[in-house]
Enzyme design. Structure first.
Site, PDB file in Angstrom:
ATOM      1  N   ARG A 118      68.766  -4.054-138.968  1.00 43.45           N
ATOM      2  CA  ARG A 118      69.878  -3.975-139.925  1.00 43.45           C
ATOM      3  C   ARG A 118      70.252  -5.353-140.453  1.00 43.45           C
ATOM      4  O   ARG A 118      70.733  -5.492-141.582  1.00 43.45           O
ATOM      5  CB  ARG A 118      71.099  -3.320-139.273  1.00 43.45           C
ATOM      6  CG  ARG A 118      70.894  -1.835-138.951  1.00 43.45           C
ATOM      7  CD  ARG A 118      72.107  -1.253-138.260  1.00 43.45           C
ATOM      8  NE  ARG A 118      72.383  -1.962-137.011  1.00 43.45           N
ATOM      9  CZ  ARG A 118      73.522  -1.881-136.333  1.00 43.45           C
ATOM     10  NH1 ARG A 118      74.503  -1.134-136.783  1.00 43.45           N
ATOM     11  NH2 ARG A 118      73.688  -2.557-135.212  1.00 43.45           N
ATOM     12  N   GLU A 150      79.635  12.283-147.594  1.00 43.64           N
ATOM     13  CA  GLU A 150      78.234  11.938-147.835  1.00 43.64           C
ATOM     14  C   GLU A 150      77.638  12.631-149.054  1.00 43.64           C
ATOM     15  O   GLU A 150      76.775  12.071-149.734  1.00 43.64           O
ATOM     16  CB  GLU A 150      77.387  12.266-146.596  1.00 43.64           C
ATOM     17  CG  GLU A 150      77.687  11.384-145.400  1.00 43.64           C
ATOM     18  CD  GLU A 150      78.963  11.766-144.688  1.00 43.64           C
ATOM     19  OE1 GLU A 150      79.416  12.930-144.811  1.00 43.64           O
ATOM     20  OE2 GLU A 150      79.552  10.897-144.004  1.00 43.64           O
TER      21      GLU A 150
END
Lengths: 282, 319
Positions: B15, B63
């Site tokens: 990440r 989402e």
């Protein structure tokens, strides 16, 4: 910049008459397509026809020769099943030849049952599953704000479609970002596929819902071309929030035996019914 | 949400490479924007947010709207990187990924964070072992499963330059920086990381370094194992898979369900082109609770487990 509100009314005619004529023409075209294909959603085509005619012939700025012009106004047909009316208005606005309408839902046609942006110019996003148009419209409106562009974004939803939760996720975001150049139009015909909306999963008080999510709300007769032109054509610079137009409509509007009759959601006409409808749509 | 970057053992959280690369891209091109679902921290986008607050669109915990907004931003000329825990991005918003991104063929970059069993103890609701099976049939959607920080950065750079939909699986599980033979990733091209003739181990993501260790173990016993990096799930490198089958035995290893992901893709290819004995390592179904390392051990997703599967595949040759 070649964008304009296309095309201007003929000399001596006014905008309202022109939009009315276009709406009639859209209904005749859509019903012809549905009759030939023996497939389609004519009830919703007819409830939306006046809204579509107003947008494409009285409000939106676009250039069919440059369908992805960065400053174009965007329209998203969230009720993607009503392609009879949607393809008809796009063809009449010049995005593709009207002769192509004859291929509606034929094998390998570009005129799929639900619109595909990769098949035809003038389509912004592929719809069909309900509740997809408004989130995309919110993204387009945010992009416009980020880039300080002045385009407007319009999305037409069904009313039954508002039972999809994704609409309210998007509505919340639109209110939060104060997307004043975004307009949601609800085709409030009060019928969904199988029954009345209020019997199925009630939406009222629908105006309060939109207000609670941060919208300015206008409730109008969705078949009144003058009211549609006034409300949809108003300069959004005068607002600091998104606009929701609840267009009260009649499913099947324009044909006596179809009006407010749930069986015409995806009913298709016999030859006799088609002939009768064409007599009434003049 | 540990914020480990490079640990003393030389392990990396991919990440960090994702976020650093995205910031570099955003600096060079103001079309680059991020879209998140309250996932600024878990996507390591705090730095991005600080530098370009207006270009980080946080839709909150929503989402479906997040993916639709991504498609809309692409329509408006932006290059959106939609970043969210992979379980929610691919599960909750699957229809938006299908219709608004893949089918509409929009210029949206989907970044599935902490995929697989990255959220170990949190359980199957937060695991994303189904994502590859869900996404693999979606036409147009380039799908990349990077193995280390360099490959993650390469995937992010590729995604920004490519005009069309991309999904990148961005892992949090600490991995070493691998020795690659290539200088740039090539779309749809599997990288042979190690040559070998007795068996081929096809792996991707955080399993790749374990596959390389397994090959070292096998070499100690005189077994020559090829290791292939299958980072590209779509497009799939059919020819490199068929070449690998020339070893006569195949093992697939993935941090995903054994149904429908890398193992499924390789099995389809072999069945059609060159059937050979095959072993598939991954998760058989919903995974019990435990630390990530416990779960990898429990399901044989270790160098020893991979080596054992390789021996088993070899033993089935010619039967």
């Amino acid at each position: 910049m070649s964008l304009s509100t296309a095309p201007a009314p003929a000399p001596g005619a006014d905008r309202i008459d022109m939009v009315r004529a276009r709406a009639l023409s859209i209904r005749r075209s859509a019903f012809t397509m549905v009759h030939e294909a023996q497939l389609g959603h004519p009830g919703g085509d007819f409830s939306a026809a006046d809204i579509l005619a107003t947008l494409y012939f009285g409000v939106m700025r676009y250039d069919p020769k440059e369908p992805r012009h960065p400053d174009r106004d965007r329209f998203i047909m969230s009720k993607g099943h009503c392609t009879g009316a949607f393809y008809s208005v796009l063809a009449q606005a010049g995005f593709f030849p009207e002769t192509q309408l004859k291929t509606y839902m034929q094998p390998l046609s570009m005129l799929n049952g639900h619109p595909n942006r990769n098949y035809l110019p003038g389509i912004e996003t592929n719809t069909g599953p309900l509740g997809h148009g408004l989130p995309v419209a919110v993204g387009i409106a945010i992009a416009g704000k980020l880039s300080a562009r002045t385009y407007r974004t319009f999305v037409l939803t069904g009313d039954g479609e508002l039972q999809e939760g994704s609409n309210w996720e998007a509505a919340m975001a639109a209110g939060h970002h104060r997307l004043n150049r975004l307009t949601v139009i609800v085709d409030r015909n009060r019928l969904q596929q199988g029954a009345r909306t209020e019997e199925t999963n009630s939406l009222d008080p629908l105006d309060d819902k939109w207000r609670a999510f941060g919208f300015h709300v206008e409730m109008i007769d969705g078949h009144d071309h003058g009211a549609l032109l006034d409300v949809l054509g108003a300069d959004p610079a005068g607002r600091d929030k998104p606009l929701c137009v609840i267009a009260n409509t009649i499913k099947g509007k324009g044909v006596s035996f179809m009006e407010d009759n749930v069986s015409w959601h995806h009913g298709v006409p016999t030859d006799e019914q088609f002939a009768q409808a064409m007599k009434e749509l003049i | 949400m540990s914020a480990a970057t490079k640990s003393v053992e030389g392990l990396y959280d991919c990440r960090d490479a994702f976020a650093k690369t995205l910031e570099a891209l955003a600096e060079a091109d103001d079309r680059v924007v991020a879209v998140v679902n309250d996932s600024v921290g878990s996507s390591k986008l705090g730095g991005f947010k600080k530098r370009w607050p207006e270009r980080l669109v946080n839709v909150g915990i929503a989402e479906q709207n997040m993916v639709g907004v991504g498609a809309g931003l692409a329509n408006g000329g932006r290059i959106p990187f939609v970043s969210c825990a992979s379980c929610f991005l691919t599960g909750r918003a699957l229809e938006q990924v299908k219709a608004d991104v893949a089918y509409s063929n929009t210029n949206v970059k989907l970044c599935g964070q902490s995929p697989g069993i990255g959220y170990g103890e949190l359980g199957p609701t937060h695991h994303s072992i189904e994502d590859l099976a869900w996404l693999r049939p979606l036409a147009n959607l380039i799908t990349i499963v990077p193995s280390d920080p360099w490959e993650t950065a390469e995937a992010v750079r590729f995604a920004a330059a490519y005009e069309g939909p991309v999904f990148i699986r961005v892992s949090r599980y600490p991995v070493p920086a691998l020795q690659h033979r290539i200088e740039r990733i090539e779309p749809g091209k599997a990288e042979v990381m190690r040559d070998g003739d007795d068996v081929a181990i096809l792996a991707n993501g955080v399993m790749l370094h374990k596959a390389l260790r397994a090959a070292e173990k096998l070499a100690e016993d005189g077994v020559s194992a090829r290791v292939v990096n299958m980072a590209w799930m779509n497009p799939l490198d059919i020819e490199t898979i068929v070449d690998a089958a020339a070893t006569g035995a195949i093992v697939t290893v993935e941090e995903a369900s054994v149904r429908g992901g890398l193992g499924g893709a390789v099995a389809e290819t072999l069945a059609l082109r060159r059937p050979v004995p095959m072993e598939m390592l991954g998760f058989p179904g919903f995974v019990p609770t435990g630390t990530v390392d416990f779960l990898f051990d429990h399901f044989g997703l270790t160098a020893a487990g991979i080596a054992a599967a390789a021996r088993k595949a070899i033993s089935r040759k010619g039967r």
